[in-house]
Design a protein around this motif. Structure first.
Motif, short mmCIF file in Angstrom:
data_model
loop_
_atom_site.label_atom_id
_atom_site.label_comp_id
_atom_site.label_asym_id
_atom_site.label_seq_id
_atom_site.Cartn_x
_atom_site.Cartn_y
_atom_site.Cartn_z
N TRP A 110 -13.63 75.65 86.86
CA TRP A 110 -13.09 76.78 87.60
C TRP A 110 -14.15 77.70 88.17
N HIS A 111 -15.37 77.67 87.65
CA HIS A 111 -16.35 78.69 88.02
C HIS A 111 -16.65 78.70 89.51
N SER A 112 -16.58 77.56 90.16
CA SER A 112 -16.84 77.55 91.61
C SER A 112 -15.69 78.20 92.38
N TRP A 113 -14.58 78.45 91.71
CA TRP A 113 -13.44 79.10 92.37
C TRP A 113 -13.52 80.62 92.28
N PHE A 114 -14.44 81.13 91.48
CA PHE A 114 -14.44 82.56 91.23
C PHE A 114 -15.22 83.35 92.28
N ALA A 115 -15.62 82.70 93.36
CA ALA A 115 -16.31 83.38 94.44
C ALA A 115 -15.29 84.05 95.37
N LEU A 116 -14.38 84.81 94.79
CA LEU A 116 -13.39 85.55 95.55
C LEU A 116 -13.98 86.89 95.96
N PRO A 117 -13.43 87.56 96.97
CA PRO A 117 -13.96 88.85 97.41
C PRO A 117 -14.03 89.83 96.23
N GLU A 118 -15.15 90.55 96.15
CA GLU A 118 -15.36 91.49 95.05
C GLU A 118 -15.08 92.90 95.57
N ALA A 119 -13.97 93.49 95.11
CA ALA A 119 -13.60 94.83 95.55
C ALA A 119 -14.40 95.89 94.82
N THR A 170 -0.64 75.87 75.56
CA THR A 170 -1.85 76.43 76.13
C THR A 170 -2.26 75.67 77.37
N GLN A 171 -2.23 74.33 77.30
CA GLN A 171 -2.63 73.53 78.46
C GLN A 171 -1.69 73.73 79.64
N LEU A 172 -0.39 73.82 79.36
CA LEU A 172 0.56 74.08 80.43
C LEU A 172 0.32 75.46 81.05
N ALA A 173 0.03 76.44 80.20
CA ALA A 173 -0.24 77.79 80.69
C ALA A 173 -1.51 77.81 81.53
N LEU A 174 -2.54 77.11 81.08
CA LEU A 174 -3.77 77.03 81.86
C LEU A 174 -3.52 76.36 83.21
N ASN A 175 -2.62 75.39 83.24
CA ASN A 175 -2.24 74.79 84.53
C ASN A 175 -1.66 75.85 85.46
N GLY A 176 -0.89 76.76 84.88
CA GLY A 176 -0.32 77.84 85.68
C GLY A 176 -1.39 78.78 86.21
N ILE A 177 -2.36 79.13 85.35
CA ILE A 177 -3.47 79.96 85.80
C ILE A 177 -4.23 79.27 86.93
N GLU A 178 -4.45 77.98 86.76
CA GLU A 178 -5.15 77.20 87.77
C GLU A 178 -4.39 77.24 89.10
N GLU A 179 -3.08 77.12 89.04
CA GLU A 179 -2.28 77.17 90.25
C GLU A 179 -2.42 78.52 90.96
#
Length: 308
Positions: A110-119, A170-179
């Protein structure tokens, strides 16, 4: 004392009580999530932040997040992602704030996804405007709740969940976070560029093997840029330094081993790339709010579910 003065004092005391009540740090569990409808006096203050990532999505009403003297407003469709260790000072704005939230430890990729705009420093912000996006994020958060309920986990209130490690829930919930994260990235895709290929190369290397003795010189050589240029590019695009990301990945893996194995603290320390167990323990406590042994004990027996 007039009635107005007495009412103001009572209001101030009530507000202070709410600040103290909701400033409790979440436990070091990998995922805690829920739905919250707050009133006008709701506020959370955690000067040192927490050891997990914090994701909050505003459904209705309004809230705000403050770091230092700067503030970002949150209203319907706003998604905020807060880095570990970032100051928590957030509150309702106006009469109410209706939001879904989650404290979590990310999967490695996921770390490559965290390059979101920084407010704000440590606070990433995306405003979802299309109904297809807001509806999908709301559905994803709702399913986090339902998946946990179907797994037989008992919430302590109507809307709060404490998901234990190593469970299907937990894995199902993490799938939701990923979505949710992927919806945010998709929303930004047309207006933002991909990670620089050199940054992606380094990110892939450290996420694949965080325990390796990575050095800036070695990573810069692999990317064929100078150390200073790599450090600048990485911080600009990922939002954190290379060594901080490596440290976070190592501590995340350590938490997984503590919860899932009987390895000693010293063995886990070596397995995730630390030479000195005492240094590992200090860093782990700073990130997770508990010693490695305390984290292992908490993972074995769930405690009370905190507020958001």
């Amino acid at each position: 004392m007039t009635m107005n003065e007495a009412a103001e004092i009572e209001h101030d005391l009530a507000t202070q009580l709410l600040i103290e009540l909701y400033s409790e740090t979440p436990p070091p569990s990998r995922l805690v999530t829920g739905h919250f409808h707050s009133g006008p006096d709701y506020r959370v203050v955690r000067p040192d932040g927490v050891g997990s990532w914090y994701l909050v999505y505003t459904v209705a009403g309004a809230g705000r997040f403050r770091v230092g003297d700067n503030t970002v407003a949150l209203r319907h469709g706003d998604l905020a992602l807060v880095r570990p260790g970032t100051e928590h000072d957030y509150a309702t704005v106006g009469a109410h704030w209706d939001n879904w939230w989650a404290h979590f430890q990310p999967r490695r990729d996921w770390h490559s996804w965290f390059a979101l705009p920084e407010a704000l420093p440590g606070v990433h912000h995306v405003r979802l405007q299309r109904p297809s996006e807001t509806d999908r994020v709301l559905s994803a958060f709702t399913r986090l709740h339902l998946d946990a309920q179907r797994a037989g986990l008992s919430p302590t209130g109507d809307t709060y969940l404490h998901l234990l490690d190593q469970t299907l829930a937990t894995q199902l919930a993490l799938n939701g976070i990923e979505e949710v994260l992927l919806v945010a990235i998709s929303s930004l895709r047309q207006g933002t560029r991909q990670l620089d290929s050199r940054v992606q190369l380094v990110l892939d290397a450290i996420t694949t093997d965080p325990a390796k003795a990575h050095t800036l010189t070695q990573l810069a050589g692999m990317a064929q840029v100078s150390v200073s240029r790599l450090a600048h590019l990485f911080k600009e695009q990922v939002g954190d330094s290379i060594m901080n990301v490596v440290l976070g990945l190592r501590l995340q893996r350590a938490a997984e081993l503590l919860a899932a194995t009987d390895l000693s603290i010293a063995q886990i320390s070596r397995a995730v790339g630390f030479d000195a167990p005492h240094y590992f323990s200090r860093q782990f406590a700073r990130r997770h709010g508990q010693s490695p042994s305390g984290y292992r004990a908490a993972s074995a027996s769930p405690g009370p579910t905190p507020e958001m």
